[in-house]
Scaffold this active site. Structure first.
Site, mmCIF file in Angstrom:
data_model
loop_
_atom_site.group_PDB
_atom_site.id
_atom_site.type_symbol
_atom_site.label_atom_id
_atom_site.label_comp_id
_atom_site.label_asym_id
_atom_site.label_seq_id
_atom_site.Cartn_x
_atom_site.Cartn_y
_atom_site.Cartn_z
ATOM 1 N N GLN A 242 6.345 -9.015 8.635
ATOM 2 C CA GLN A 242 7.676 -8.887 9.229
ATOM 3 C C GLN A 242 7.788 -9.465 10.637
ATOM 4 O O GLN A 242 8.783 -10.117 10.962
ATOM 5 C CB GLN A 242 8.109 -7.416 9.229
ATOM 6 C CG GLN A 242 8.429 -6.878 7.851
ATOM 7 C CD GLN A 242 9.032 -5.485 7.883
ATOM 8 O OE1 GLN A 242 9.440 -4.997 8.935
ATOM 9 N NE2 GLN A 242 9.077 -4.837 6.730
ATOM 10 N N HIS B 92 11.338 0.972 6.383
ATOM 11 C CA HIS B 92 10.127 1.639 6.869
ATOM 12 C C HIS B 92 10.041 1.348 8.356
ATOM 13 O O HIS B 92 10.338 0.237 8.803
ATOM 14 C CB HIS B 92 8.906 1.099 6.123
ATOM 15 C CG HIS B 92 7.600 1.720 6.527
ATOM 16 N ND1 HIS B 92 7.486 3.045 6.886
ATOM 17 C CD2 HIS B 92 6.344 1.208 6.613
ATOM 18 C CE1 HIS B 92 6.209 3.312 7.174
ATOM 19 N NE2 HIS B 92 5.504 2.208 7.018
ATOM 20 N N SER C 164 -0.743 27.191 -19.037
ATOM 21 C CA SER C 164 -1.353 28.410 -19.582
ATOM 22 C C SER C 164 -1.846 29.315 -18.455
ATOM 23 O O SER C 164 -2.047 28.875 -17.312
ATOM 24 C CB SER C 164 -2.527 28.046 -20.488
ATOM 25 O OG SER C 164 -3.594 27.516 -19.715
#
Length: 338
Positions: free
Chosen positions: A86, A108, A252
């Site tokens: 960038q 970001h 479970s």
């Protein structure tokens, strides 16, 4: 308490008469561009000459030009290329075309927070960060839903930077799910930590360690893959839908009992101390420095490529491909093709 915005708080008309330039057409880029286009926003895509994505974007009906041309045409310039690329792109193609009152946007906060990109004071600097991969941003939008987003305003040169960001978030579908107000610093540091310690680094290492433990003990690798890797999605989906409590309700009693008794043995105080050190390395810039050095032209991505190659060679990858053929009866719903 940070504020959360929803559709009724956002005004898409704030983008009327404005052109949004999407720089990059990868995972996030294609999603932002197509979602905004489908929301009625004027969109252009900026790519480098010779990009493999150029034809894809044009085939999708989008107007494509070079990054510099897109930056010049755009009132809102969203940079959606890799973090390490960038700063160079900004200096060469965007900065010369930034005029007063334009809006520079990110998904970001890395390059702004760590000072790799330093915009002039006469432009808005905002962040709209979807909390999900780009392919999910697109698929959720198409399903009439959305991926939650973070929003931050680093510079408000025009007085309506937040409104523009909220309109953008609405345009990509994020406001359907909720848009959480934050800062560039908070988003950057928490995002990097989450990726490294939990979502990618932590989870992948945990699954792989479980797989290795069973295989080393003599169990069939396919059994190990099913128990330690395949079923992770089933558990995470339950957590995504109903939290830890809902997940524990669905499993479970044996599994729930083992959850309570064994989890603390895996995530020990030593593990937590390591996580705190990982966070410090992010906060003080050590990680950013190491990452950018390795990814630079001088670093040649030597370490990065070696780690990628080593990870791809792990036996669980081969077993996983075989196992996935059993239940991948259709590739139509795959988020990525590999």
């Amino acid at each position: 308490m940070q504020k959360i915005y929803y559709q009724q708080d956002c005004d898409l008309s704030k983008l009327n008469g404005k052109t949004v330039a999407i720089i990059g057409y990868g995972s996030q880029g294609h999603a932002h561009a197509l979602n905004l286009r489908d929301s009625g926003v004027d969109v252009v895509v900026g790519l480098y000459n010779g990009s493999k994505s150029w034809a894809k974007a044009e085939q999708a009906g989008l107007k494509v030009m070079t990054a510099a041309e897109a930056a010049k045409a755009g009132d809102i310039i969203m940079i959606l290329i890799n973090d390490e690329k960038q700063a160079k792109l900004y200096t060469e193609s965007i900065e010369p075309n930034l005029t007063e009152g334009k809006t520079l946007a990110f998904a970001h906060g890395f390059n702004i927070h760590f000072g790799c990109i330093k915009p002039p004071k006469n432009v808005n600097v905002i962040m709209i960060a979807p909390k999900g991969p780009g392919h999910t941003v697109r698929s959720e939008y198409q399903a009439g839903k959305g991926v939650p987003c973070l929003i931050a305003v680093e510079q408000d040169a025009t007085g309506d930077a937040l409104d523009l960001g909220l309109a953008y978030a609405l345009g990509i579908g994020g406001a359907r799910a909720g848009v959480l107000e934050t800062t560039f610093r908070t988003e950057t540091e928490t995002d990097l930590f989450g990726e490294q310690a939990v979502l990618c680094g932590g989870v992948c290492a945990l699954m792989q360690a479980g797989y290795d433990t069973l295989v080393e003990a003599g169990y069939d690798p396919r059994n190990a893959y099913f128990e330690c890797i395949h079923e992770m999605k089933l558990i995470v989906d339950l957590i995504y839908q109903s939290g830890f409590e809902g997940m524990r309700y669905s499993i479970s009693n044996t599994a729930e009992y083992g959850d309570y008794t064994t989890g603390p043995k895996i995530i020990t105080e030593e593990t937590r101390a390591t996580m705190r050190q990982i966070l410090k390395n992010i906060q003080d810039g050590s990680f950013a420095k190491e990452f950018l050095l390795d990814m630079s032209d001088a670093g040649h991505q030597v370490h990065f490529n070696a780690m990628r190659r080593r990870a791809a060679e792990h036996p669980c990858e081969k077993v996983g491909k075989e196992i996935r053929q059993l239940y991948s009866w259709s590739d139509e719903d795959k988020l990525i093709n590999n």
